[in-house]
Design a protein around this motif. Structure first.
Motif, PDB file in Angstrom:
ATOM      1  N   MET A  33      67.972  60.744  40.244  1.00 39.29           N
ATOM      2  CA  MET A  33      69.351  60.257  40.312  1.00 39.29           C
ATOM      3  C   MET A  33      69.733  59.826  41.721  1.00 39.29           C
ATOM      4  O   MET A  33      70.452  58.852  41.897  1.00 39.29           O
ATOM      5  CB  MET A  33      70.323  61.334  39.814  1.00 39.29           C
ATOM      6  CG  MET A  33      71.741  60.812  39.566  1.00 39.29           C
ATOM      7  SD  MET A  33      72.846  60.851  40.983  1.00 39.29           S
ATOM      8  CE  MET A  33      73.403  62.529  40.947  1.00 39.29           C
TER       9      MET A  33
ATOM     10  N   THR B 108      73.164  65.473  29.459  1.00 36.89           N
ATOM     11  CA  THR B 108      72.526  64.415  30.244  1.00 36.89           C
ATOM     12  C   THR B 108      73.024  63.045  29.793  1.00 36.89           C
ATOM     13  O   THR B 108      73.344  62.192  30.624  1.00 36.89           O
ATOM     14  CB  THR B 108      70.994  64.495  30.120  1.00 36.89           C
ATOM     15  OG1 THR B 108      70.561  65.748  30.654  1.00 36.89           O
ATOM     16  CG2 THR B 108      70.313  63.359  30.866  1.00 36.89           C
TER      17      THR B 108
ATOM     18  N   TYR C 186      74.972  60.395  32.108  1.00 35.76           N
ATOM     19  CA  TYR C 186      74.510  59.011  32.302  1.00 35.76           C
ATOM     20  C   TYR C 186      75.617  58.023  31.955  1.00 35.76           C
ATOM     21  O   TYR C 186      75.810  57.033  32.653  1.00 35.76           O
ATOM     22  CB  TYR C 186      73.277  58.722  31.461  1.00 35.76           C
ATOM     23  CG  TYR C 186      71.975  59.204  32.058  1.00 35.76           C
ATOM     24  CD1 TYR C 186      71.911  59.774  33.324  1.00 35.76           C
ATOM     25  CD2 TYR C 186      70.792  59.096  31.347  1.00 35.76           C
ATOM     26  CE1 TYR C 186      70.715  60.216  33.861  1.00 35.76           C
ATOM     27  CE2 TYR C 186      69.588  59.542  31.879  1.00 35.76           C
ATOM     28  CZ  TYR C 186      69.556  60.094  33.135  1.00 35.76           C
ATOM     29  OH  TYR C 186      68.369  60.525  33.666  1.00 35.76           O
TER      30      TYR C 186
ATOM     31  N   TYR D 294      76.759  55.614  34.869  1.00 34.24           N
ATOM     32  CA  TYR D 294      76.302  54.226  34.829  1.00 34.24           C
ATOM     33  C   TYR D 294      77.058  53.350  33.827  1.00 34.24           C
ATOM     34  O   TYR D 294      76.780  52.151  33.746  1.00 34.24           O
ATOM     35  CB  TYR D 294      74.802  54.189  34.532  1.00 34.24           C
ATOM     36  CG  TYR D 294      74.015  55.005  35.525  1.00 34.24           C
ATOM     37  CD1 TYR D 294      73.920  54.617  36.863  1.00 34.24           C
ATOM     38  CD2 TYR D 294      73.401  56.189  35.160  1.00 34.24           C
ATOM     39  CE1 TYR D 294      73.213  55.370  37.786  1.00 34.24           C
ATOM     40  CE2 TYR D 294      72.687  56.958  36.076  1.00 34.24           C
ATOM     41  CZ  TYR D 294      72.601  56.536  37.385  1.00 34.24           C
ATOM     42  OH  TYR D 294      71.912  57.284  38.290  1.00 34.24           O
TER      43      TYR D 294
ATOM     44  N   ALA E 272      72.348  56.083  28.063  1.00 36.56           N
ATOM     45  CA  ALA E 272      72.751  57.424  27.645  1.00 36.56           C
ATOM     46  C   ALA E 272      72.133  57.821  26.309  1.00 36.56           C
ATOM     47  O   ALA E 272      72.129  58.994  25.966  1.00 36.56           O
ATOM     48  CB  ALA E 272      74.284  57.503  27.550  1.00 36.56           C
TER      49      ALA E 272
END
Length: 152
Positions: free
Chosen positions: A44, A137, A141, A145, A151
């Motif tokens: 990341m 997670t 994401y 983003y 994702a």
């Protein structure tokens, strides 16, 4: 124990859920060597949110954003020598660079992420067999983003 393995990177250094700095200080207080894991936070910090990358690029346009993470995690010449295979001319972080990383830390702290390290301890005891860390997670994401495909 002979050593302690800690998740150390500039994103988690002051993170209240991970407490990298505090764990590092306890290990050093007891004279335990520290082995670093996650210096680039699972990649990341090599591809951080644009607002964080902008801070780092504004300070040093010719340095990669990943190099900031690696340099943060190294603290002496012995560590540098160990990493010569991918770092030819190591220099520690200057005070100005540390100030830049502080701004990047502050910017990361403003992003509402779920503080999950994907250890999966929660999933192992979940009676519904839910992939909890995977869901976290994916949500992180999406938050970082704004990309549903990333994702998924």
């Amino acid at each position: 124990m002979e050593f302690v393995q800690l998740q150390i990177n500039y994103a988690d250094w002051e993170n209240p859920a991970v407490q990298s700095r505090r764990c590092y200080e306890v290990a050093r207080k007891h004279g335990k060597p520290v082995i670093i894991m996650e210096p680039v936070k699972g990649g990341m910090l090599a591809n951080p949110p644009e607002s964080v990358a902008n801070i780092l690029k504004a300070a040093e346009p010719d340095s990669s954003v990943a190099s900031w993470a690696v340099r943060f995690a190294m603290s002496n010449v012995e560590q540098m020598a160990d990493n010569l295979s991918y770092m030819k001319s190591f220099t520690g972080l200057t005070d100005a660079q540390k100030d830049t990383l502080k701004k990047a830390q502050e910017e990361l702290a403003r992003i509402p992420l779920i503080p999950c390290t994907t250890c999966n301890y929660c999933a192992k005891v979940c009676p519904m067999d839910i992939g909890i860390s995977g869901s976290f997670t994916a949500m992180n994401y999406l938050t970082l983003y704004k990309d549903k495909g990333m994702a998924a």
